[in-house]
Design a protein around this motif. Structure first.
Motif, short mmCIF file in Angstrom:
data_model
loop_
_atom_site.label_atom_id
_atom_site.label_comp_id
_atom_site.label_asym_id
_atom_site.label_seq_id
_atom_site.Cartn_x
_atom_site.Cartn_y
_atom_site.Cartn_z
N ASP A 84 7.08 13.30 1.57
CA ASP A 84 6.00 13.96 2.30
C ASP A 84 4.68 13.72 1.58
N PRO A 85 3.71 13.10 2.24
CA PRO A 85 2.42 12.84 1.59
C PRO A 85 1.75 14.11 1.07
N ILE A 86 1.98 15.24 1.72
CA ILE A 86 1.37 16.50 1.28
C ILE A 86 1.86 16.86 -0.12
N ALA A 87 3.07 16.45 -0.48
CA ALA A 87 3.64 16.77 -1.79
C ALA A 87 3.20 15.81 -2.88
N CYS A 88 2.61 14.70 -2.50
CA CYS A 88 2.22 13.68 -3.48
C CYS A 88 0.82 13.94 -4.03
N PRO A 89 0.68 14.07 -5.34
CA PRO A 89 -0.65 14.33 -5.91
C PRO A 89 -1.62 13.16 -5.74
N ASP A 90 -1.11 11.96 -5.42
CA ASP A 90 -1.98 10.81 -5.20
C ASP A 90 -2.55 10.78 -3.78
N ALA A 91 -1.97 11.56 -2.88
CA ALA A 91 -2.46 11.61 -1.50
C ALA A 91 -3.64 12.57 -1.44
N LEU A 92 -4.77 12.09 -0.94
CA LEU A 92 -5.99 12.90 -0.87
C LEU A 92 -6.32 13.36 0.54
N VAL A 93 -6.00 12.52 1.53
CA VAL A 93 -6.42 12.79 2.90
C VAL A 93 -5.21 12.85 3.81
N ASP A 94 -5.20 13.88 4.67
CA ASP A 94 -4.18 14.01 5.70
C ASP A 94 -4.84 13.67 7.03
N PHE A 95 -4.14 12.93 7.88
CA PHE A 95 -4.65 12.62 9.20
C PHE A 95 -3.63 13.06 10.23
N CYS B 113 -13.13 3.17 7.88
CA CYS B 113 -13.37 2.15 6.85
C CYS B 113 -12.05 1.85 6.13
N GLU B 114 -12.05 0.78 5.36
CA GLU B 114 -10.85 0.39 4.62
C GLU B 114 -10.43 1.44 3.62
N ALA B 115 -11.41 2.09 2.98
CA ALA B 115 -11.08 3.13 2.00
C ALA B 115 -10.35 4.28 2.66
N MET B 116 -10.82 4.72 3.83
CA MET B 116 -10.14 5.81 4.54
C MET B 116 -8.75 5.37 4.97
N THR B 117 -8.63 4.17 5.47
CA THR B 117 -7.32 3.66 5.89
C THR B 117 -6.34 3.67 4.72
N SER B 118 -6.78 3.22 3.56
CA SER B 118 -5.88 3.18 2.41
C SER B 118 -5.51 4.59 1.94
N ARG B 119 -6.45 5.55 2.03
CA ARG B 119 -6.16 6.93 1.61
C ARG B 119 -5.22 7.63 2.58
N VAL B 120 -5.41 7.38 3.88
CA VAL B 120 -4.56 8.00 4.89
C VAL B 120 -3.14 7.43 4.83
N ASN B 121 -3.03 6.17 4.47
CA ASN B 121 -1.73 5.49 4.48
C ASN B 121 -1.07 5.40 3.11
N VAL B 122 -1.42 6.30 2.19
CA VAL B 122 -0.80 6.30 0.86
C VAL B 122 0.71 6.46 1.01
N ARG B 123 1.47 5.60 0.36
CA ARG B 123 2.93 5.70 0.33
C ARG B 123 3.36 5.86 -1.11
N CYS B 124 4.31 6.77 -1.31
CA CYS B 124 4.75 7.10 -2.66
C CYS B 124 6.26 6.97 -2.74
N ASP B 125 6.76 6.35 -3.78
CA ASP B 125 8.20 6.21 -3.93
C ASP B 125 8.85 7.47 -4.52
N GLN B 126 8.04 8.45 -4.89
CA GLN B 126 8.58 9.69 -5.45
C GLN B 126 8.52 10.87 -4.48
N HIS B 127 7.71 10.77 -3.43
CA HIS B 127 7.54 11.87 -2.49
C HIS B 127 7.67 11.36 -1.07
#
Length: 104
Positions: free
Chosen positions: A22-33, A6-20
């Motif tokens: 590695d998505p694992i290090a970003c507190p806004d990243a919820l889902v790893d794929f 779904c779009e929600a999963m796509t947006s959560r998997v593809n979170v991009r952060c200008d401070q991190h």
């Protein structure tokens, strides 16, 4: 590129952060794929790289694809490759191995 449920999963998997980087290090990243294993996991933000594998999408409720982790290790073993000791071929570092013709 993997199509998610779904779009929600796509947006959560593809979170991009200008401070991190590695998505694992970003507190806004919820889902790893993991594309190579086709696994989804909820990230455990404890300073490590852990995630808890999930079988259903938390947003739409659909069943997620079956993990290909065992098949990945089996295929490497069949080819005589030890992933802990040998160099893993490039196609096995992404989901390309899932669509590559099998070598006999």
């Amino acid at each position: 590129m993997t199509r998610h449920c779904c779009e929600a999963m796509t947006s959560r998997v593809n979170v991009r952060c200008d401070q991190h980087d590695d998505p694992i290090a970003c507190p806004d990243a919820l889902v790893d794929f993991s594309a190579r294993f086709q696994e989804y996991g909820l990230i455990v933000h404890d300073g490590g790289t852990s995630s808890v594998t999930i079988d259903f999408c938390p947003w739409c409720g659909r069943r997620l694809p079956e993990s290909q982790r065992d098949r990945w290790f089996d295929e490497l073993e069949r080819r005589g490759i030890d992933p802990w000791e040998d160099e893993v071929p490039t196609e096995f570092q992404t989901d390309r191995w899932l669509v590559s013709p099998r070598q006999e």
